[in-house]
Design a protein around this motif. Structure first.
Motif, PDB file in Angstrom:
ATOM      1  N   GLU A 172       4.265  -9.266  -2.113  1.00 42.20           N
ATOM      2  CA  GLU A 172       2.773  -8.256  -2.079  1.00 42.20           C
ATOM      3  C   GLU A 172       3.663  -7.736  -1.091  1.00 42.20           C
ATOM      4  OE1 GLU A 172      -0.361  -6.560  -3.120  1.00 42.20           O
ATOM      5  OE2 GLU A 172      -0.160  -8.369  -3.629  1.00 42.20           O
ATOM      6  N   GLY A 216       8.679  -5.308  -5.725  1.00 42.41           N
ATOM      7  CA  GLY A 216       8.241  -4.485  -7.016  1.00 42.41           C
ATOM      8  C   GLY A 216       8.313  -4.194  -8.122  1.00 42.41           C
ATOM      9  N   TRP A 239       8.530  -1.046 -10.862  1.00 40.35           N
ATOM     10  CA  TRP A 239       8.000  -0.132 -11.725  1.00 40.35           C
ATOM     11  C   TRP A 239       8.281   0.102 -12.759  1.00 40.35           C
ATOM     12  CZ3 TRP A 239       5.659   3.089  -8.009  1.00 40.35           C
ATOM     13  CH2 TRP A 239       6.311   2.304  -6.342  1.00 40.35           C
ATOM     14  N   SER A 298       2.536   0.712 -12.071  1.00 45.33           N
ATOM     15  CA  SER A 298       2.924  -0.263 -10.763  1.00 45.33           C
ATOM     16  C   SER A 298       3.352  -1.564 -10.415  1.00 45.33           C
ATOM     17  CB  SER A 298       3.759   0.215  -9.596  1.00 45.33           C
ATOM     18  OG  SER A 298       2.667   0.195  -8.771  1.00 45.33           O
ATOM     19  N   THR A 337       2.403  -5.213  -8.441  1.00 39.84           N
ATOM     20  CA  THR A 337       3.195  -6.516  -7.508  1.00 39.84           C
ATOM     21  C   THR A 337       2.191  -7.421  -7.144  1.00 39.84           C
ATOM     22  OG1 THR A 337       3.549  -6.243  -5.010  1.00 39.84           O
ATOM     23  CG2 THR A 337       2.017  -5.341  -5.647  1.00 39.84           C
TER      24      THR A 337
END
Length: 176
Positions: free
Chosen positions: A109, A113, A115, A130, A132
């Motif tokens: 977190e 990530g 994208w 995105s 995450t």
């Protein structure tokens, strides 16, 4: 009701029974409707649909079917940037373009990530979404209408990780 675009017409059937604030119910009422086919300009048709940078690959899922995985042989590595990029496609004659896909994620977190980016020249990329954190399979709908009428478009899923930790990563399927 969120109805995803598909390449074929679909007939939907509904049954409704209403209750008031004291528990009285109505009889069941049924109805049906037709969802017309959507113009699909890109659909995941396996490896020939994509350009891969890094370790992306397809995996067989325990619950059935295949999915794209950023690290098909285990956890993702630290300090990496890799992407799964669509082959070019055109949105000429398309209005209200939408990208749909399903994902399952296990990412650190706010540190690592995925994208989602779009380009019309293959070199400059605009972020459109995105992912995450850790999430079970879930559907996503991304508005691409600002690219309506353009050709030579590509979108990509780009994983960026930091120097700590490594988790299972991202799985993607039903991309259209």
């Amino acid at each position: 009701i969120d109805i995803r675009p598909m390449e074929r017409d679909r007939k939907l059937h509904f049954a409704v029974k209403a209750y008031d604030n004291v528990g009285n119910s109505s009889p069941i009422t049924s109805l049906q409707g037709k969802v017309p086919a959507a113009k699909v300009v890109f659909a995941d048709r396996g490896p020939s649909s994509w350009q891969k940078d890094g370790s992306w690959g397809q995996v067989q899922m325990p619950e059935g079917g295949t999915a794209w995985a950023d690290s098909p042989n285990g956890n993702y590595e630290s300090n990496q940037t890799n992407s799964l990029t669509s082959k070019p496609f055109s949105l000429k004659g398309v209005k209200n373009a939408t990208l749909v896909f399903d994902s399952r994620t296990e990412l650190e977190e706010a540190r690592d990530g995925m994208w989602l980016q779009v380009s019309n020249d293959g070199s400059s990329w605009s972020p459109v979404g995105s992912l995450t954190g850790t999430h079970p399979w879930e559907p996503h709908t991304v508005d691409l209408s600002k690219f309506d009428g353009k050709s030579g478009l590509q979108f990509r899923f780009c994983l960026v990780t930091d120097n700590t930790g490594d988790l299972d990563g991202v799985y993607l399927r039903n991309i259209a």
